[in-house]
Write a protein that holds these residues in place. Structure first.
Motif, mmCIF file in Angstrom:
data_model
loop_
_atom_site.group_PDB
_atom_site.id
_atom_site.type_symbol
_atom_site.label_atom_id
_atom_site.label_comp_id
_atom_site.label_asym_id
_atom_site.label_seq_id
_atom_site.Cartn_x
_atom_site.Cartn_y
_atom_site.Cartn_z
ATOM 1 N N GLN A 66 -1.494 -2.516 18.533
ATOM 2 C CA GLN A 66 -0.725 -1.483 17.852
ATOM 3 C C GLN A 66 -0.418 -1.953 16.441
ATOM 4 O OE1 GLN A 66 2.505 0.490 19.927
ATOM 5 N NE2 GLN A 66 3.775 0.432 18.089
ATOM 6 N N LEU A 67 -0.745 -1.109 15.452
ATOM 7 C CA LEU A 67 -0.509 -1.416 14.044
ATOM 8 C C LEU A 67 0.632 -0.543 13.539
ATOM 9 C CD1 LEU A 67 -1.384 -2.838 11.393
ATOM 10 C CD2 LEU A 67 -2.914 -0.887 10.996
ATOM 11 N N ASP A 68 1.717 -1.182 13.088
ATOM 12 C CA ASP A 68 2.865 -0.465 12.540
ATOM 13 C C ASP A 68 2.954 -0.733 11.045
ATOM 14 O OD1 ASP A 68 3.990 0.599 14.990
ATOM 15 O OD2 ASP A 68 4.509 -1.463 15.496
ATOM 16 N N VAL A 69 3.072 0.323 10.260
ATOM 17 C CA VAL A 69 3.333 0.225 8.826
ATOM 18 C C VAL A 69 4.639 0.970 8.569
ATOM 19 C CG1 VAL A 69 2.500 0.683 6.506
ATOM 20 C CG2 VAL A 69 0.870 0.144 8.322
ATOM 21 N N ILE A 70 5.686 0.229 8.185
ATOM 22 C CA ILE A 70 7.028 0.794 8.067
ATOM 23 C C ILE A 70 7.514 0.652 6.627
ATOM 24 C CG2 ILE A 70 9.400 0.689 8.931
ATOM 25 C CD1 ILE A 70 8.259 -0.734 11.411
ATOM 26 N N ASN A 71 8.010 1.730 6.079
ATOM 27 C CA ASN A 71 8.590 1.707 4.736
ATOM 28 C C ASN A 71 10.084 1.437 4.859
ATOM 29 O OD1 ASN A 71 9.362 2.016 2.108
ATOM 30 N ND2 ASN A 71 8.651 4.135 1.888
ATOM 31 N N ILE A 72 10.505 0.219 4.519
ATOM 32 C CA ILE A 72 11.926 -0.117 4.577
ATOM 33 C C ILE A 72 12.563 -0.046 3.190
ATOM 34 C CG2 ILE A 72 11.597 -1.597 6.585
ATOM 35 C CD1 ILE A 72 11.878 -4.000 4.706
ATOM 36 N N GLY A 73 11.815 0.482 2.237
ATOM 37 C CA GLY A 73 12.336 0.619 0.884
ATOM 38 C C GLY A 73 13.178 1.870 0.719
ATOM 39 N N ALA A 74 13.545 2.150 -0.520
ATOM 40 C CA ALA A 74 14.459 3.257 -0.808
ATOM 41 C C ALA A 74 13.737 4.508 -1.285
ATOM 42 C CB ALA A 74 15.483 2.820 -1.853
ATOM 43 N N THR A 75 12.438 4.418 -1.582
ATOM 44 C CA THR A 75 11.691 5.583 -2.046
ATOM 45 C C THR A 75 10.433 5.750 -1.215
ATOM 46 O OG1 THR A 75 10.493 4.243 -3.675
ATOM 47 C CG2 THR A 75 12.530 5.300 -4.402
ATOM 48 N N ASN A 76 9.884 6.966 -1.240
ATOM 49 C CA ASN A 76 8.684 7.257 -0.469
ATOM 50 C C ASN A 76 7.456 6.638 -1.123
ATOM 51 O OD1 ASN A 76 10.143 8.786 1.373
ATOM 52 N ND2 ASN A 76 9.886 10.675 0.181
ATOM 53 N N GLU A 77 6.439 6.386 -0.309
ATOM 54 C CA GLU A 77 5.156 5.880 -0.787
ATOM 55 C C GLU A 77 4.063 6.745 -0.182
ATOM 56 O OE1 GLU A 77 3.159 4.751 -2.924
ATOM 57 O OE2 GLU A 77 3.788 2.652 -2.905
ATOM 58 N N SER A 78 3.048 7.066 -0.973
ATOM 59 C CA SER A 78 1.939 7.892 -0.493
ATOM 60 C C SER A 78 0.631 7.134 -0.646
ATOM 61 C CB SER A 78 1.884 9.218 -1.270
ATOM 62 O OG SER A 78 1.728 8.969 -2.660
ATOM 63 N N ASN A 79 -0.426 7.684 -0.040
ATOM 64 C CA ASN A 79 -1.773 7.093 -0.115
ATOM 65 C C ASN A 79 -1.794 5.641 0.365
ATOM 66 O OD1 ASN A 79 -2.836 9.498 -1.277
ATOM 67 N ND2 ASN A 79 -2.063 8.835 -3.293
ATOM 68 N N VAL A 80 -1.100 5.389 1.465
ATOM 69 C CA VAL A 80 -1.054 4.042 2.035
ATOM 70 C C VAL A 80 -2.247 3.842 2.965
ATOM 71 C CG1 VAL A 80 0.245 2.458 3.504
ATOM 72 C CG2 VAL A 80 1.452 3.942 1.881
ATOM 73 N N SER A 81 -2.932 2.718 2.842
ATOM 74 C CA SER A 81 -4.039 2.387 3.737
ATOM 75 C C SER A 81 -3.877 0.953 4.216
ATOM 76 C CB SER A 81 -5.388 2.561 3.030
ATOM 77 O OG SER A 81 -5.493 1.668 1.937
ATOM 78 N N ALA A 82 -4.441 0.668 5.376
ATOM 79 C CA ALA A 82 -4.376 -0.678 5.954
ATOM 80 C C ALA A 82 -5.783 -1.116 6.330
ATOM 81 C CB ALA A 82 -3.472 -0.694 7.176
ATOM 82 N N THR A 83 -6.070 -2.400 6.152
ATOM 83 C CA THR A 83 -7.364 -2.978 6.499
ATOM 84 C C THR A 83 -7.171 -4.018 7.588
ATOM 85 O OG1 THR A 83 -8.222 -2.647 4.262
ATOM 86 C CG2 THR A 83 -9.369 -4.250 5.650
ATOM 87 N N VAL A 84 -7.995 -3.930 8.638
ATOM 88 C CA VAL A 84 -7.906 -4.858 9.758
ATOM 89 C C VAL A 84 -9.260 -5.524 9.951
ATOM 90 C CG1 VAL A 84 -7.501 -5.113 12.226
ATOM 91 C CG2 VAL A 84 -6.124 -3.504 10.898
ATOM 92 N N THR A 85 -9.267 -6.861 10.027
ATOM 93 C CA THR A 85 -10.480 -7.618 10.316
ATOM 94 C C THR A 85 -10.402 -8.136 11.741
ATOM 95 O OG1 THR A 85 -10.701 -8.287 7.996
ATOM 96 C CG2 THR A 85 -11.937 -9.556 9.646
ATOM 97 N N LEU A 86 -11.345 -7.733 12.585
ATOM 98 C CA LEU A 86 -11.322 -8.128 13.989
ATOM 99 C C LEU A 86 -11.889 -9.528 14.174
ATOM 100 C CD1 LEU A 86 -12.527 -4.898 15.834
ATOM 101 C CD2 LEU A 86 -10.193 -5.672 15.420
ATOM 102 N N PRO A 87 -11.333 -10.304 15.108
ATOM 103 C CA PRO A 87 -11.912 -11.617 15.427
ATOM 104 C C PRO A 87 -13.306 -11.460 16.028
ATOM 105 C CG PRO A 87 -9.681 -11.379 16.321
ATOM 106 C CD PRO A 87 -10.120 -10.032 15.871
ATOM 107 N N ALA A 88 -14.078 -12.524 15.969
ATOM 108 C CA ALA A 88 -15.424 -12.508 16.545
ATOM 109 C C ALA A 88 -15.353 -12.204 18.035
ATOM 110 C CB ALA A 88 -16.107 -13.852 16.314
ATOM 111 N N GLY A 89 -16.263 -11.373 18.510
ATOM 112 C CA GLY A 89 -16.311 -11.042 19.925
ATOM 113 C C GLY A 89 -15.582 -9.768 20.285
#
Length: 507
Positions: free
Chosen positions: A466-489
């Motif tokens: 499960q991947l959680d991306v949480i904005n704990i700041g005081a203003t909104n953010e848009s166009n957020v992306s996340a990159t995940v690299t999987l381990p071998a196998g």
């Protein structure tokens, strides 16, 4: 009643407790380094300690008794095997010990073997259930089928029916009574997909202890240990990122997940809490804490427990007794049997983002995970859990909350508010609530990214992240992306929402 549990459990508590430990009399054996393992039980007014004495060429089962005033050395029993004690319990006026997979009875004068169910296999654990001595192990050596439990009435054995499992079982590793039924934890064929390796016997037949999961992504689970507090039944898996689960209403429900490495060797219910013996916390050997509390939510190391490895724990209703290989209690070198009254003063609260600046948690205000709170004297460090909650068990007295470090959780723009109380006075047996308000030092967006796994799957099986991306700041953010690299196998089978791009193992 003893439960001896062995597992490799991922666990790092968010709490720490402190207690006063005392030696139990003058311990009687002379060569501490020759003692390989220890188990204890309290029965008919005496504390019994069984050990394997490896000082001679043959392994010797040695037992001692504490009557509240002094220790006495009881007769010994020579073993023919490698010398290991699995369990000890009192039943019908005698003490029963499982050593080297066999069961021996001490009647107060001498030892005698009582044989095996069906005269074959081995015994692993035992419990007194419905006035019978119930045992679990493997009785399949010369019997077709999966026979994992038997009962002994003091004179003869009765083997419970075949489990009827379609795969392969390698015997039972733990047995408890809960909800009027017998529950047995087993070892299973790793190539077979199962619902769970925990089975229940209703007096007539066996079945899985539960058939459903509260999380639809979980298809099966193998527990390494089970614990009952009398009101609930819990299962622990033993993988990295391990979790512990409540087993109720025909369902297996994830209670919490942990990180780190822990081993559990025994447990005892005392004053409404489950005391766990084993190895807990960071470091290794004598640097690890040897006892923890389980409150149904967290595994919490005891701050002042003996350093080293406690192999067993029992209670007389007034004190907790523990035995094993350890080096210090209250700063003094000691090795043998210790006790505690369980005196704990608890400081607890929540580390939270105080958006309305009133210094109190309000609806909608976020708890901050992995904040490190420093308490003095003692430079005691404790981390907040995933909801921002923390709890520290200390001896009674005055303490100062010296500071809060937010950087471990990635809260780079958060500081402790000036309105917080820094001095507290604690009383034994009471919980003092002290919330810690936090505030932002910038109005920029502050994103917290957290990737968690439910458990480590065997080769060929699915693993869930499960991947959680949480904005704990005081203003909104848009166009957020996340990159995940999987381990071998590893490869992605499915994702919700689906990933937008892929390049090799990068998604």
């Amino acid at each position: 009643m003893k439960r001896i549990l062995f597992l490799l459990l991922a666990g790092l508590s968010t709490c720490a407790y402190a207690q006063t430990w005392m030696p139990v009399g003058n311990w009687v054996h002379a060569q501490q380094n020759q003692i390989t393992n220890t188990q204890t039980t309290y029965y008919n007014g005496s504390l019994y300690v069984a050990e394997i004495d490896g000082s001679s060429s043959n392994s010797v089962l040695q037992m001692y008794a504490w009557d509240g005033n002094s220790w006495s050395t009881l007769p010994s029993q020579t073993l023919s095997g490698w010398g290991y004690i699995y369990d000890i319990i009192g039943y019908q006026g005698s003490i029963y010990v499982i050593a080297d997979g066999l069961i021996f009875r001490f009647d107060g004068t001498s030892w005698s073997p009582i044989g095996l169910p069906a005269n074959t296999g081995w015994i692993n654990r035992m419990a007194v259930i419905n006035n019978k001595l119930m045992v679990t192990g493997d009785f399949n050596t010369h019997i077709a089928g999966d026979y994992i439990a038997a009962e002994y009435d003091g004179s003869s054995w009765n083997v419970l029916p075949d489990v009827g499992y379609t795969g392969t079982l390698y015997g039972g590793t733990e047995i408890v009574e809960f909800g009027g039924n017998i529950h047995v934890l087993t070892q299973t064929d790793s190539s077979t997909t199962i619902t769970t390796n925990l089975f229940t016997f209703n007096g007539t037949s066996w079945d899985y202890a539960a058939h459903n999961f509260d999380n639809s992504s979980i298809q099966s689970i193998e527990f390494y240990a089970i614990v009952s507090d009398g009101q609930h039944l819990y299962g622990f898996d033993g993988t990295w990122g391990s979790g512990f689960y409540a087993i109720e209403n025909d369902s297996i429900k994830l209670v919490n997940t942990l990180g780190g490495v822990v081993s559990i060797s025994d447990y005892e219910l005392f004053n409404g809490k489950v005391y766990l013996a084993g190895e807990f916390g960071a470091g290794s050997g004598t640097n690890r804490k040897s006892m923890a509390l389980f409150d149904g939510q967290n595994i919490t190391p005891l701050q002042n427990a003996p350093r080293g490895y406690l192999r067993s724990v029992t209670s007389d209703g007034n004190k907790i007794y523990a035995a094993g290989n350890f080096t210090q209690i209250n700063g003094s070198t000691y090795n043998g049997v210790v006790s505690t009254l369980g005196d704990v003063a608890i400081l607890s609260g929540q580390v939270f983002l105080d958006q309305n600046s009133d210094c109190q948690p309000s609806p909608g205000e976020q708890g901050l995970r992995s904040a490190i709170i420093t308490v003095n004297p003692g430079n005691i460090l404790v981390a907040s859990d995933q909801w921002g909650n923390y709890s520290i068990g200390l001896t009674a007295g005055s303490y100062n909350i010296a500071g809060v470090n937010y950087t471990l959780a990635g809260h780079q723009n958060v500081v402790s508010s000036s309105c917080n109380t820094t001095s507290v006075t604690l009383t034994n047996g009471q919980t003092t609530q002290n919330n810690i308000a936090s505030e932002l030092t910038t109005t920029d967006p502050d994103l917290l990214v957290n990737l968690t796994a439910s458990w480590r799957a065997r080769f060929g099986f699915d693993e869930f992240y499960q991947l959680d991306v949480i904005n704990i700041g005081a203003t909104n953010e848009s166009n957020v992306s996340a990159t995940v690299t999987l381990p071998a196998g590893l490869q992605i089978v499915s994702a919700s929402p689906n990933y937008s791009s892929q390049s090799g193992s990068v998604y």
